[in-house]
Design a protein around this motif. Structure first.
Motif, PDB file in Angstrom:
ATOM      1  N   LEU A 239      92.931  23.356-140.042  1.00 63.82           N
ATOM      2  CA  LEU A 239      92.132  22.343-139.346  1.00 63.82           C
ATOM      3  C   LEU A 239      92.135  21.013-140.096  1.00 63.82           C
ATOM      4  O   LEU A 239      92.242  19.951-139.490  1.00 63.82           O
ATOM      5  N   ILE A 240      92.012  21.103-141.425  1.00 66.00           N
ATOM      6  CA  ILE A 240      92.027  19.859-142.208  1.00 66.00           C
ATOM      7  C   ILE A 240      93.355  19.135-141.999  1.00 66.00           C
ATOM      8  O   ILE A 240      93.401  17.938-141.710  1.00 66.00           O
ATOM      9  N   SER A 241      94.458  19.895-142.117  1.00 64.99           N
ATOM     10  CA  SER A 241      95.774  19.277-141.959  1.00 64.99           C
ATOM     11  C   SER A 241      95.925  18.675-140.576  1.00 64.99           C
ATOM     12  O   SER A 241      96.429  17.569-140.405  1.00 64.99           O
ATOM     13  N   PHE A 242      95.492  19.440-139.599  1.00 67.51           N
ATOM     14  CA  PHE A 242      95.578  18.957-138.225  1.00 67.51           C
ATOM     15  C   PHE A 242      94.804  17.655-138.068  1.00 67.51           C
ATOM     16  O   PHE A 242      95.305  16.667-137.534  1.00 67.51           O
TER      17      PHE A 242
ATOM     18  N   VAL B 239      94.486   9.485-127.449  1.00 68.35           N
ATOM     19  CA  VAL B 239      93.766  10.424-128.311  1.00 68.35           C
ATOM     20  C   VAL B 239      94.314  11.834-128.104  1.00 68.35           C
ATOM     21  O   VAL B 239      94.640  12.549-129.066  1.00 68.35           O
ATOM     22  N   ALA B 240      94.455  12.210-126.851  1.00 70.41           N
ATOM     23  CA  ALA B 240      94.943  13.554-126.556  1.00 70.41           C
ATOM     24  C   ALA B 240      96.369  13.733-127.056  1.00 70.41           C
ATOM     25  O   ALA B 240      96.722  14.770-127.626  1.00 70.41           O
ATOM     26  N   ALA B 241      97.197  12.691-126.856  1.00 68.24           N
ATOM     27  CA  ALA B 241      98.590  12.790-127.293  1.00 68.24           C
ATOM     28  C   ALA B 241      98.657  12.959-128.808  1.00 68.24           C
ATOM     29  O   ALA B 241      99.436  13.765-129.320  1.00 68.24           O
ATOM     30  N   SER B 242      97.828  12.192-129.530  1.00 63.48           N
ATOM     31  CA  SER B 242      97.822  12.322-130.984  1.00 63.48           C
ATOM     32  C   SER B 242      97.452  13.745-131.381  1.00 63.48           C
ATOM     33  O   SER B 242      98.021  14.312-132.322  1.00 63.48           O
ATOM     34  N   ALA B 243      96.507  14.315-130.652  1.00 59.57           N
ATOM     35  CA  ALA B 243      96.091  15.682-130.965  1.00 59.57           C
ATOM     36  C   ALA B 243      97.234  16.662-130.700  1.00 59.57           C
ATOM     37  O   ALA B 243      97.509  17.541-131.518  1.00 59.57           O
ATOM     38  N   VAL B 244      97.914  16.478-129.580  1.00 57.77           N
ATOM     39  CA  VAL B 244      99.022  17.383-129.247  1.00 57.77           C
ATOM     40  C   VAL B 244     100.102  17.294-130.316  1.00 57.77           C
ATOM     41  O   VAL B 244     100.580  18.307-130.847  1.00 57.77           O
ATOM     42  N   ILE B 245     100.477  16.049-130.643  1.00 55.41           N
ATOM     43  CA  ILE B 245     101.554  15.865-131.620  1.00 55.41           C
ATOM     44  C   ILE B 245     101.156  16.453-132.963  1.00 55.41           C
ATOM     45  O   ILE B 245     101.936  17.155-133.618  1.00 55.41           O
ATOM     46  N   SER B 246      99.927  16.191-133.377  1.00 54.94           N
ATOM     47  CA  SER B 246      99.480  16.703-134.672  1.00 54.94           C
ATOM     48  C   SER B 246      99.449  18.225-134.675  1.00 54.94           C
ATOM     49  O   SER B 246      99.836  18.864-135.655  1.00 54.94           O
ATOM     50  N   ALA B 247      98.998  18.806-133.585  1.00 62.25           N
ATOM     51  CA  ALA B 247      98.921  20.271-133.533  1.00 62.25           C
ATOM     52  C   ALA B 247     100.312  20.869-133.671  1.00 62.25           C
ATOM     53  O   ALA B 247     100.537  21.800-134.449  1.00 62.25           O
ATOM     54  N   VAL B 248     101.268  20.305-132.949  1.00 64.99           N
ATOM     55  CA  VAL B 248     102.627  20.851-132.992  1.00 64.99           C
ATOM     56  C   VAL B 248     103.223  20.672-134.387  1.00 64.99           C
ATOM     57  O   VAL B 248     103.806  21.594-134.960  1.00 64.99           O
ATOM     58  N   ARG B 249     103.031  19.486-134.943  1.00 63.59           N
ATOM     59  CA  ARG B 249     103.623  19.220-136.255  1.00 63.59           C
ATOM     60  C   ARG B 249     102.981  20.103-137.322  1.00 63.59           C
ATOM     61  O   ARG B 249     103.670  20.675-138.181  1.00 63.59           O
ATOM     62  N   THR B 250     101.658  20.237-137.280  1.00 60.28           N
ATOM     63  CA  THR B 250     100.988  21.043-138.295  1.00 60.28           C
ATOM     64  C   THR B 250     101.396  22.504-138.162  1.00 60.28           C
ATOM     65  O   THR B 250     101.656  23.183-139.159  1.00 60.28           O
ATOM     66  N   ALA B 251     101.480  22.970-136.923  1.00 59.62           N
ATOM     67  CA  ALA B 251     101.927  24.348-136.705  1.00 59.62           C
ATOM     68  C   ALA B 251     103.337  24.524-137.247  1.00 59.62           C
ATOM     69  O   ALA B 251     103.656  25.543-137.869  1.00 59.62           O
ATOM     70  N   ALA B 252     104.184  23.515-137.026  1.00 56.67           N
ATOM     71  CA  ALA B 252     105.557  23.599-137.526  1.00 56.67           C
ATOM     72  C   ALA B 252     105.565  23.733-139.044  1.00 56.67           C
ATOM     73  O   ALA B 252     106.280  24.569-139.602  1.00 56.67           O
ATOM     74  N   VAL B 253     104.749  22.921-139.726  1.00 60.70           N
ATOM     75  CA  VAL B 253     104.733  22.978-141.187  1.00 60.70           C
ATOM     76  C   VAL B 253     104.278  24.359-141.665  1.00 60.70           C
ATOM     77  O   VAL B 253     104.812  24.921-142.609  1.00 60.70           O
ATOM     78  N   PHE B 254     103.306  24.927-140.979  1.00 65.94           N
ATOM     79  CA  PHE B 254     102.770  26.208-141.424  1.00 65.94           C
ATOM     80  C   PHE B 254     103.686  27.378-141.065  1.00 65.94           C
ATOM     81  O   PHE B 254     103.832  28.310-141.826  1.00 65.94           O
ATOM     82  N   LEU B 255     104.290  27.299-139.881  1.00 69.52           N
ATOM     83  CA  LEU B 255     105.028  28.451-139.402  1.00 69.52           C
ATOM     84  C   LEU B 255     106.526  28.336-139.619  1.00 69.52           C
ATOM     85  O   LEU B 255     107.186  29.299-139.965  1.00 69.52           O
ATOM     86  N   TYR B 256     107.059  27.151-139.399  1.00 70.33           N
ATOM     87  CA  TYR B 256     108.505  27.000-139.446  1.00 70.33           C
ATOM     88  C   TYR B 256     108.827  25.601-139.965  1.00 70.33           C
ATOM     89  O   TYR B 256     109.228  24.716-139.206  1.00 70.33           O
ATOM     90  N   PRO B 257     108.634  25.401-141.294  1.00 72.41           N
ATOM     91  CA  PRO B 257     108.694  24.043-141.842  1.00 72.41           C
ATOM     92  C   PRO B 257     110.025  23.330-141.623  1.00 72.41           C
ATOM     93  O   PRO B 257     110.055  22.104-141.625  1.00 72.41           O
ATOM     94  N   GLN B 258     111.101  24.093-141.399  1.00 72.74           N
ATOM     95  CA  GLN B 258     112.384  23.429-141.172  1.00 72.74           C
ATOM     96  C   GLN B 258     112.325  22.485-139.983  1.00 72.74           C
ATOM     97  O   GLN B 258     113.109  21.559-139.870  1.00 72.74           O
ATOM     98  N   LEU B 259     111.384  22.758-139.069  1.00 72.15           N
ATOM     99  CA  LEU B 259     111.334  21.973-137.843  1.00 72.15           C
ATOM    100  C   LEU B 259     110.502  20.708-137.977  1.00 72.15           C
ATOM    101  O   LEU B 259     110.415  19.931-137.040  1.00 72.15           O
ATOM    102  N   GLU B 260     109.903  20.491-139.156  1.00 71.23           N
ATOM    103  CA  GLU B 260     108.960  19.380-139.223  1.00 71.23           C
ATOM    104  C   GLU B 260     109.574  18.069-138.777  1.00 71.23           C
ATOM    105  O   GLU B 260     108.996  17.302-138.017  1.00 71.23           O
ATOM    106  N   LEU B 261     110.807  17.826-139.251  1.00 69.25           N
ATOM    107  CA  LEU B 261     111.454  16.541-138.968  1.00 69.25           C
ATOM    108  C   LEU B 261     111.597  16.313-137.470  1.00 69.25           C
ATOM    109  O   LEU B 261     111.434  15.199-136.981  1.00 69.25           O
TER     110      LEU B 261
END
Lengths: 295, 440, 223, 287
Positions: D9-12, D239-261
């Motif tokens: 949540l903090i990262s998100f 606001v919603a778009a920022s939340a969507v993008i952040s959620a996807v990016r944070t999930a990527a870092v936690f689950l599959y960091p290769q995809l962060e870029l």
């Protein structure tokens, strides 16, 4: 028929550059190669499409040849050309097909995103693509013989001349008029019977092939290709080149604009504030354009 | 059809453009000139032996091309490097130049990517006609320029900073190309050795590096060296982030979750600063010790005490009180630019002095007024010379055997230095780095 | 089957069924918001109906896009003349000529351009920017562009709106005189025009066609 | 598990804040004036630089406020610049690209090549411990600034005459002009406000982010992404778009960091393929 002088002018300029010493020869190849990418950006601008991902095609053209050399050890020019055209053409079709529904800023960002995915792949698959370090590009061979600097210059000039001729044909053609129609009022053009999606798809492929060939030439000239080719800033520069070309009244405007942009960028590197030099030049061009072409 | 209003507007924008142009011109002419006002003279150069027995024609002007980042995030390396080049060139010119030839700097910015750097190389060599070329921080730039330099083959080409091991491992520096600095192997091995000295019981290690060739190389070399020397170390995480990421909170969370004994990072530039700031706000440094491969620039940016920082050079080592070459360099740099020289300045010094000594040595050996290129190359391949940071020993593979300084951060400075000798942290000539690291 | 189209909760066209005979001139009248323009948009393909079907000469065109219908023979004009601003009359016509050709790199046939403009008496004005034309000329050019496709059915969306009262009749006479044999669907407010030029009149109200009458009875209906 | 959730949540939240900060001003300016400002990132960086300089003199809060205030002057200048040089969208693109380059040059001239940040001052704000994780107050203050900016924009748009005009211009500039609204003045005030918001966001971001050369262009892509995903002209969409993008990016870092870029770009592509005018577009496009 003055427009037909364009290809001749390009060939003449390249010939002159050949006698201007090794650096001018190199610079001519580099500029002619880069100008093909500018042509791609320019062609899409005719439809009002700002493609911030044209660099992906540029990169694909060069990587197609670089990977061919790395894995199949072939430096054959014909094979490289086919690979570059195939890869860039396929990418153009993808970009065109995917981008058909989007316009304006949405199109720009979609093309940017596509190119950045390619960039990510090129950087990520380090063992396959050489990662951010890039790949070595060999001297191309034709029938087993190195084509050398003269051959490369001739190739670049011929390609640029061919695309200038295409630009000339396009400007007079049905397709060129439809492009103008789509740019000004897409809905109306569609209501007059034009299949807008099809026009954009074909032009995307053409633009992408032009940029791909450009990337191949630039890769040859510098013996190297790197993911920077696909970075969106590279595309941005090509769009600016295309914009300058669209300010110019000649069919070879894309070569002139590429030469101007590259010359100034290279020149600017000797100063402590290169961005000010390039930015100042762009401002001056814009001011001049506004001054001369007021309606 | 131009209305008066519009004409005025366009006129105004033109005036703005002209003003900018004029501003540019003044900036350009106002760039630090060759004339130095610093009082100290560096006594780096041994007395030039220009005796009457020499044959051939001397040179009056020696054009030295220098290419390094002046713009963009990497200018944090490039600007100190260029400063050092200007400082040394002024000092050398004041002392009579290279064999009597005054050095004239031809500076270019390292921006625009590898293909642009090839263009710049060709411009400097084929158009400007520089007598020697020093440049490049980015690995990709070096890898692109090296084959071109060898292909043209007319100009002494010295890479001063780019740390890619490929130049050596793939034998890319054949004739005219040299590098006067170490590689990521130097960084990784020296850092790993130091870590094992100060944390002999380290069990778990994680890596956080930038997601491009340099970041991967730094991490691999460190990890492999550490594992070779202490096989029971566990690698608990390998994180890579895109270059110039502004937010590391997700990675910090993940590292806090992994809770390794040690974190390795080769972050530089804004990434380094962002990471230090965000990690210390989240309390990471209280839980994990961090080893920085490029940490020097973080020292002044709030790096907490007790972190491990690798040089490769550092202005307090060798102790300026004991080693006059470093003392003079630090003093002159400090008085002219207002801050201590950072490691890129040392790397540049290695390169500039290398070119000077190679030419002078070649002239002395051949007994000519000005040596030809092959004589200079021959001399450079065997050269050993004092530079501000350390003694530089060139190897036949055209790469310097560079040592490295590692220390621990304390109050914005480094302490507890340990100098790793060149042979400790570089593979022997001809041995591939991966093979050598395994044998540690 | 009847055509339906709604925007949000508003039913713009709500169950319209009608036929247009070959060569017939059908006028559609009705108050503002009765769905006349939406009907034109549905027929031309600018909008897709929520339900219902459109047949043209026995071919179902309901899901065919705008440009495909043009090639079959359904063209339209626009209420506000939809011209290519900044270009000349001739360039506008050249685009209309080109729009029918697919992606062709052959040069534009100037004869076609000339034909298109001469038919509507605009050849003399060919080098003028369209912005400098009078409102009536803009209307005529808009229709001229649509006619380039040689449509069987032409949908005219308020052809006389924004034209000065005294010129309306003249304009319609001029246009209709040049469209012999083309079926016309004319959306129009002006009942004088409707009476003079239509063969049949459909009266629309709240998205429905409430009556189809001969032109002479329109006034009675409207009252 | 709670520890993991809170660190996610903090990262998100932090990345959400970052994206939101970079895109708010841009969304606002583009929404009203339709000027695609490639130099918007320049003003974000300017805010960060100014805040860092001021904060060391007059304290953190005043420094950030002063940076935002100073940026007020740049809005009208920017609008005049663009209007003088670029009439068509492409000319405007060109003009703002030139400005981006010139901005970089001027930053180097004025601020040199160092890293500028107020993070050391922001450290003084301390942090709060939530389930064993330290959450720095600077992020919370940053969130407060973002909320305040949003509220400011909302009130302005919804409750004032100027806001009414801006909405009118946003929806149909020609119609607004026909109704007697001075489109030029509305555009001027909208760009001034957009730049103020961008610079204030940059100033607040300096509490956790370092500002240096080359950043202006980097930031742009994130702003673009949230602008496009959100659908132009809608604050809540951003606001919603920022939340969507952040959620996807944070999930990527936690689950599959290769995809962060590429995670962010994949979101953009997916959204544009399914909803060509953004997830939260208010106006249906004609087929």
């Amino acid at each position: 028929m003055r427009g037909w002088l364009s290809p001749i002018a390009i060939i003449t300029a390249a010939t002159a550059a050949y006698f201007g010493g090794p650096f001018l020869r190199f610079a001519a190849v580099y500029i002619l190669g880069w100008s093909l990418a500018v042509f791609g950006a320019w062609l899409l601008l005719r439809y009002g499409l700002v493609n911030f991902g044209i660099g992906a095609s540029y990169a694909l053209g060069a990587y197609a040849a670089g990977l061919m050399y790395r894995y199949l050890h072939t430096a054959d020019l014909a094979v490289h050309l086919l690979a570059a055209v195939g890869a860039a053409g396929a990418w153009g079709a993808l970009n065109g097909a995917v981008g058909i529904k989007t316009r304006g800023i949405y199109y720009s960002l979609l093309s940017l995103s596509l190119s950045m995915v390619l960039y990510g792949v090129l950087v990520k698959f380090y063992t396959v693509t050489g990662g951010s370090d890039g790949l070595y590009m060999p001297d191309p061979r034709l029938l087993g013989v190195r084509i050398g600097t003269a051959g490369l210059l001739a190739l670049a000039a011929l390609l640029a001349a061919a695309w200038a001729a295409l630009g000339e044909v396009f400007g007079r053609s049905y397709a060129g008029h439809v492009a103008a129609g789509i740019k000004i009022n897409e809905l109306r053009t569609s209501a007059l019977g034009a299949d807008v999606g099809r026009h954009i798809l074909i032009s995307s492929v053409l633009a992408s092939i032009a940029a791909g060939l450009g990337g191949l030439i630039v890769g040859y000239s510098t013996s190297h290709v790197s993911p920077d080719f696909a970075y969106w800033v590279t595309s941005g520069k090509m769009v600016v080149g295309g914009l300058i070309a669209s300010f110019l009244p000649w069919t070879w405007g894309f070569v002139a604009s590429a030469a101007l942009y590259q010359a100034v960028e290279l020149y600017s590197l000797q100063f402590a504030y290169p961005e000010l030099v390039v930015g100042g030049l762009l401002l001056a061009i814009l001011a001049a354009w506004r001054l001369y072409y007021r309606r | 059809m131009v209305s008066r209003r519009d004409a005025l507007k366009i006129g105004a924008s033109f005036v703005v453009g002209l003003g900018l142009g004029a501003g540019l011109a003044s900036i350009i002419s106002g760039r630090p000139s060759a004339a130095s006002q610093s009082g100290t003279t560096i006594s780096l150069s041994p007395p030039t032996s220009s005796s009457a027995t020499q044959t051939g024609q001397g040179k009056e002007v020696f054009k030295l091309g220098v290419v390094t980042f002046q713009t963009g995030p990497a200018s944090i390396f490039g600007v100190p490097a260029l400063n050092a080049a200007q400082l040394l060139v002024d000092e050398i010119n004041k002392a009579g130049g290279i064999l009597g030839a005054q050095i004239q700097l031809v500076v270019r910015d390292e921006s625009g990517g590898p293909d642009k750097m090839v263009a710049v190389y060709k411009e400097l060599v084929q158009q400007v006609g520089v007598d020697a070329y020093i440049g490049l921080i980015s690995s990709a730039d070096c890898l692109a320029v090296a084959p071109v330099a060898e292909d043209i083959g007319t100009t002494l080409t010295v890479f001063f900073d780019c740390a890619t091991k490929q130049l050596v491992d793939q034998g890319m520096m054949k004739r005219v190309a040299f590098r006067t600095g170490g590689t990521t192997v130097t960084d990784g091995v020296s850092l790993a050795k130091y870590v094992l000295e100060v944390m002999p019981d380290v069990k778990t290690v994680a890596g956080l590096n930038q997601d491009y060739a340099y970041g991967h190389d730094e991490w691999d070399d460190f990890k492999n060296a550490l594992l070779a020397m202490k096989p029971d170390v566990q690698i608990v995480g390998e994180l890579f982030t895109p270059l110039f990421t502004s937010d590391y909170s997700a990675q910090i969370s993940k590292i806090l979750d992994l809770a390794p004994d040690l974190l390795h990072t080769s972050f530089w530039g804004p990434d380094l600063v962002n990471f230090i700031k965000q990690a210390s706000a989240r309390g990471l440094f209280q839980k994990v010790k961090v080893a920085f491969a490029r940490g020097e620039f973080g020292l002044s940016q709030g790096m907490p005490d007790g972190q491990i920082v690798e040089g490769p050079d550092y202005h307090a080592f060798p102790d300026p009180r004991a080693y006059y070459v470093n003392r003079d360099f630090v003093n002159a740099y400090q008085s002219r630019f207002g801050s201590a020289p950072s490691y890129p300045a040392y790397h540049m010094a290695n390169a500039v002095l290398g070119v000077k000594y190679a030419i002078e040595t070649a002239a002395a050996v051949e007994n000519v007024a000005w040596p030809d290129l092959s004589a200079v190359i021959h001399a450079f391949e065997r050269l050993a010379y004092p530079a501000p940071g350390q003694y530089i020993i060139m190897a036949p593979n055209h790469n310097a055997m560079e040592g490295a300084v590692v220390g621990v951060s304390k109050g914005g400075d480094l302490e507890k230095f340990k100098f790793m000798y060149p042979a400790e942290v570089n593979p022997p000539v001809g041995v591939p780095s991966t093979q050598w690291i395994k044998s540690l | 089957m009847s055509l339906r189209k709604s925007f949000g909760g508003v039913k713009a066209v709500d169950g319209v069924s009608m036929d247009v005979e070959e060569g017939e001139r059908l006028a559609v009248v009705g108050p503002n918001g009765s769905g006349k323009t939406t009907l034109i948009n549905l027929l031309s393909g600018l909008l897709k109906p929520d339900s219902g079907d459109i047949y043209f000469k026995g071919i179902r065109v309901t899901n065919k896009p705008l440009h495909a219908r043009v090639k079959l023979g359904i063209a339209r004009s626009f209420q506000l003349p939809s011209l290519y601003q900044g270009l000349t009359v001739r360039q506008n016509a050249a685009i209309a000529v080109s729009a029918l050709r697919g992606f062709s790199l052959r040069p534009v046939d100037e004869e076609d351009v000339r034909d298109a403009l001469e038919r509507f008496g605009l050849w003399e004005k060919r080098d003028l920017p369209v912005g400098s034309l009078s409102e009536g000329e803009k209307k005529i050019l808009d229709i001229a562009l649509a006619v380039v496709a040689r449509p069987k059915v032409l949908l005219l969306d308020e052809p006389t709106s924004s034209v000065a009262e005294e010129n309306k009749f003249e304009l319609m006479e001029f246009v209709v005189g040049r469209l012999k044999g083309v079926s016309l669907v004319i959306v129009e407010h002006d009942l004088d025009i409707v009476e003079a030029f239509a063969d049949r009149v459909a009266v629309m109200h709240s998205g429905r066609i409430t009556a189809v009458v001969p032109p002479g009875e329109v006034r009675r209906m409207a009252v | 598990m709670a520890g993991f959730a809170i660190s996610f949540l903090i990262s998100f939240y932090v990345f959400f804040l970052n994206i939101l900060m970079t895109s708010l001003g841009m969304a606002f300016t583009y929404g009203v004036t339709r000027i695609l400002n490639l130099a918007q990132g320049t003003f974000f960086v300017l805010g960060g630089y100014l805040a860092s300089v001021f904060a060391w003199q007059i304290g953190l809060a005043f420094g950030i406020a002063a940076a935002a205030a100073a940026s007020l002057a740049f809005g009208p200048l920017f609008y005049l610049y663009v209007k003088a040089l670029g009439r068509t969208e492409l000319e405007q693109l060109f003009a703002t690209y030139a400005l981006l380059l010139i901005g970089e040059g001027l930053f180097k001239l004025v601020f040199g090549n160092g890293d500028y940040t107020t993070a050391s001052l922001a450290d003084g704000l301390g942090s709060v411990e939530v389930l064993g994780q330290q959450v720095p107050y600077s992020y919370l203050w940053g969130g407060a600034v973002a909320a305040a900016l949003l509220a400011l924009m909302y009130l302005l748009l919804a409750r004032t005459r100027a806001g009414l005009y801006m909405r009118a211009v946003r929806d149909d500039a020609e119609m607004a002009s026909a109704l007697g609204i001075n489109v030029r003045e509305v555009g001027l005030s909208a760009s001034a406000l957009g730049i103020l918001i961008t610079a204030a966001s940059g100033a607040a971001s300096s509490m956790w982010q370092a500002f240096t050369l080359g950043l202006s262009g980097q930031i742009l892509v994130y702003a673009f992404a949230s602008l496009v995903v959100g659908g132009i002209g809608d604050l809540l969409g951003v606001v919603a778009a920022s939340a969507v993008i952040s959620a996807v990016r944070t999930a990527a870092v936690f689950l599959y960091p290769q995809l962060e870029l590429v995670a962010i770009y994949l979101v953009v592509i997916a959204v544009l393929l399914t909803r060509p005018s953004g997830l939260f577009a208010r106006h249906a496009r004609l087929a």
